[in-house]
Design an enzyme around this catalytic site. Structure first.
Site, PDB file in Angstrom:
ATOM      1  N   GLY A  71       3.782 -66.167 -53.098  1.00 41.06           N
ATOM      2  CA  GLY A  71       4.178 -64.922 -53.751  1.00 41.06           C
ATOM      3  C   GLY A  71       4.953 -63.998 -52.819  1.00 41.06           C
ATOM      4  O   GLY A  71       5.934 -63.363 -53.212  1.00 41.06           O
ATOM      5  N   ASN A 149      -2.759 -55.805 -58.374  1.00 44.55           N
ATOM      6  CA  ASN A 149      -3.787 -56.688 -57.824  1.00 44.55           C
ATOM      7  C   ASN A 149      -5.072 -55.979 -57.443  1.00 44.55           C
ATOM      8  O   ASN A 149      -6.096 -56.613 -57.268  1.00 44.55           O
ATOM      9  CB  ASN A 149      -3.231 -57.434 -56.605  1.00 44.55           C
ATOM     10  CG  ASN A 149      -2.535 -56.514 -55.637  1.00 44.55           C
ATOM     11  OD1 ASN A 149      -1.581 -55.836 -55.996  1.00 44.55           O
ATOM     12  ND2 ASN A 149      -3.023 -56.466 -54.421  1.00 44.55           N
ATOM     13  N   GLN A 177      -0.097 -61.572 -59.960  1.00 45.66           N
ATOM     14  CA  GLN A 177      -1.479 -61.352 -60.394  1.00 45.66           C
ATOM     15  C   GLN A 177      -1.632 -61.484 -61.910  1.00 45.66           C
ATOM     16  O   GLN A 177      -2.735 -61.668 -62.409  1.00 45.66           O
ATOM     17  CB  GLN A 177      -1.901 -59.955 -59.935  1.00 45.66           C
ATOM     18  CG  GLN A 177      -3.373 -59.770 -59.668  1.00 45.66           C
ATOM     19  CD  GLN A 177      -3.965 -60.702 -58.630  1.00 45.66           C
ATOM     20  OE1 GLN A 177      -4.828 -61.505 -58.958  1.00 45.66           O
ATOM     21  NE2 GLN A 177      -3.549 -60.602 -57.378  1.00 45.66           N
ATOM     22  N   SER A 197       2.754 -67.074 -57.788  1.00 47.34           N
ATOM     23  CA  SER A 197       2.058 -67.733 -56.686  1.00 47.34           C
ATOM     24  C   SER A 197       0.996 -68.665 -57.265  1.00 47.34           C
ATOM     25  O   SER A 197       0.269 -68.284 -58.196  1.00 47.34           O
ATOM     26  CB  SER A 197       1.403 -66.665 -55.809  1.00 47.34           C
ATOM     27  OG  SER A 197       0.659 -67.282 -54.790  1.00 47.34           O
ATOM     28  N   CYS A 325      -4.876 -58.213 -47.771  1.00 46.29           N
ATOM     29  CA  CYS A 325      -4.253 -57.823 -46.514  1.00 46.29           C
ATOM     30  C   CYS A 325      -4.956 -56.636 -45.879  1.00 46.29           C
ATOM     31  O   CYS A 325      -4.975 -56.496 -44.680  1.00 46.29           O
ATOM     32  CB  CYS A 325      -2.796 -57.432 -46.737  1.00 46.29           C
ATOM     33  SG  CYS A 325      -1.905 -58.633 -47.693  1.00 46.29           S
TER      34      CYS A 325
HETATM   35  C1  LIG Z   1       0.665 -58.684 -56.748  1.00 45.33           C
HETATM   36  C2  LIG Z   1       0.794 -59.634 -55.598  1.00 45.33           C
HETATM   37  N1  LIG Z   1       2.005 -59.912 -55.107  1.00 45.33           N
HETATM   38  C3  LIG Z   1       2.173 -60.764 -54.081  1.00 45.33           C
HETATM   39  C4  LIG Z   1       1.104 -61.369 -53.472  1.00 45.33           C
HETATM   40  C5  LIG Z   1       1.339 -62.305 -52.333  1.00 45.33           C
HETATM   41  O1  LIG Z   1       1.166 -63.661 -52.746  1.00 45.33           O
HETATM   42  P1  LIG Z   1       0.870 -64.812 -51.687  1.00 45.33           P
HETATM   43  O2  LIG Z   1      -0.535 -64.634 -51.241  1.00 45.33           O
HETATM   44  O3  LIG Z   1       1.068 -66.087 -52.471  1.00 45.33           O
HETATM   45  O4  LIG Z   1       1.862 -64.688 -50.594  1.00 45.33           O
HETATM   46  C6  LIG Z   1      -0.186 -61.098 -53.931  1.00 45.33           C
HETATM   47  C7  LIG Z   1      -1.373 -61.677 -53.251  1.00 45.33           C
HETATM   48  O5  LIG Z   1      -2.400 -61.031 -53.126  1.00 45.33           O
HETATM   49  C8  LIG Z   1      -0.347 -60.210 -55.029  1.00 45.33           C
HETATM   50  O6  LIG Z   1      -1.554 -59.912 -55.512  1.00 45.33           O
END
Ligand SMILES: Cc1ncc(COP(=O)(O)O)c(C=O)c1O
Length: 381
Positions: A71, A149, A177, A197, A325
């Site tokens: 993602g 998310n 998400q 993702s 994160c």
């Molecule tokens: C809304 C959103 N965008 C992007 C990501 C990033 O995805 P990835 O973990 O596959 O890099 C996440 C992951 O938590 C997400 O929740």
């Protein structure tokens, strides 16, 4: 007691059918999809077969799908890919995007692009009037997530997309998400780029995809071979692509059933809390009308997020403070801050996200454990 996993918004267990498909590819196929021999052609067939399944499930053309490494890469490819197709200009995004979008936007600002980070209302929803007011002559890109998310709030992307299209502005949507919870038919949406993702929908980690509408500009981020029609260089992730396709298929087909199940699980958790600590002892963060059914963000005033998370973990319950994160640190969520929540809600928020394998019995148990922990911690204070 078997551990209870309530952090499906961070990552999900791989579905057994996905694992089966991947195992078959990993043990039976090892060619490089760019090779011209039989092994290469077989690998190419697997990647393109996966692409076709995903395109059919999401309602787009196969050549509109670019496989990526997840993602984060999809978000970066869309934002830099659109921005680097031109020189300078104005981009609108929101204050509650995932860091994959926000930090990419900060980089674009350093490169000289002009950025607006839209505020949201108290439920985490973008206010269309603010968006309209932020539009400028040189606005060329809008990026708004489909669903958040941390609190699950679903955004009015059709309305935003229409506004963008009327003005010839490109529109990127982070649907990482939302996939599997919100129905998505790409051909019917006024969207130019959409990020996905696999590991959020019971697929493998480390593979994602970006929908790029035919004709939408996309300057590549990766330079190398001509894979993915020159849009993303690098040898394809065969097993990942096959597993992702199976996961998308299962997520889309099972959407309605899962929606009902998620609501039931949430209902059990909240009912348990009502009976235990009482409705006045907690606050739900998010939008009651436009929300993902499997994400419930709850504040327990008087109890600190990290302390509650640690106590839950000691009881074998895995929840989160929000985005993966930031969950390792005590930093207050930028999403909850943007929602302008009261301090006592900001400091005590926990995200419970349900999914494959969770049961109503687990939710009842979790509510009882929360009751014990919250009562104990509040007395201590
Ligand atoms: C809304 C959103 N965008 C992007 C990501 C990033 O995805 P990835 O973990 O596959 O890099 C996440 C992951 O938590 C997400 O929740």
């Amino acid at each position: 007691m078997k551990p209870i996993y309530l952090d499906h918004a961070a990552s999900t267990p791989v579905h057994p059918e996905v694992a089966e498909v991947m195992m078959k590819v990993m043990t039976e196929q090892f060619g490089n999809a760019s090779s011209v021999h039989t092994f290469g052609r077989s690998a190419k067939k697997t990647v393109n077969g996966a692409r076709d399944v995903i395109a059919a499930s999401l309602g787009c053309f196969s050549d509109e799908w670019v496989f990526t490494g997840g993602g984060t890469e999809s978000d970066n490819l869309a934002l830099f890919g659109a921005a680097h197709s031109r020189k300078g200009g104005h981009i609108i995004t929101t204050a509650i995007e995932h860091h994959a979008v926000l930090h990419a936007c900060r980089e674009l600002e350093k490169e000289g692009y002009s950025l607006t980070y839209l505020p949201v209302d108290g439920t985490g929803r973008v206010v269309l009037e603010y968006l309209e007011a932020a539009l400028r002559e040189d606005t060329f890109l809008i990026s708004v997530m489909l669903a958040n998310n941390e609190v699950g709030t679903v955004q009015p992307i059709e309305e935003i997309g229409r506004l963008a299209r009327e003005r010839g502005i490109l529109f990127h949507v982070d649907a990482v998400q939302a996939l599997g919870s919100v129905p998505i038919t790409l051909s019917a949406l006024p969207v130019d780029y959409m990020s996905f993702s696999a590991h959020k929908i019971n697929g493998p980690q480390g593979i994602g995809g970006l929908y790029v509408r035919r004709g939408a500009p996309l300057h590549p981020r990766m330079h190398g071979g001509l894979q993915e029609k020159g849009r993303r260089a690098g040898t394809e992730n065969l097993a990942g692509a096959a597993g992702f396709a199976k996961a998308v298929e299962l997520a889309v087909k099972g959407q309605t059933g899962r929606h009902e199940e998620s609501l039931l699980l949430r209902d059990r958790l909240l009912r348990g809390l009502d009976q235990g600590i009482g409705r006045d002892a907690y606050h739900i963060n998010g939008n009651p009308e436009y929300g993902l059914p499997h994400i419930t963000n709850i504040s327990f005033p008087g109890v600190r997020t990290d302390v509650l998370l640690m106590n839950l973990d000691m009881e074998g319950i895995a929840a989160s403070s929000g985005s993966a994160c930031t969950s390792g640190s005590l930093e207050i969520s930028h999403v909850l801050k943007a929602m302008k929540l009261r301090d006592e809600y900001l400091n005590s928020a926990i995200r419970f996200s349900t999914g494959l394998g969770n049961t109503t019995e687990e939710m009842e148990l979790v509510s009882r454990k929360i009751e014990t922990i919250v009562n104990r911690l509040r007395i201590k204070d």
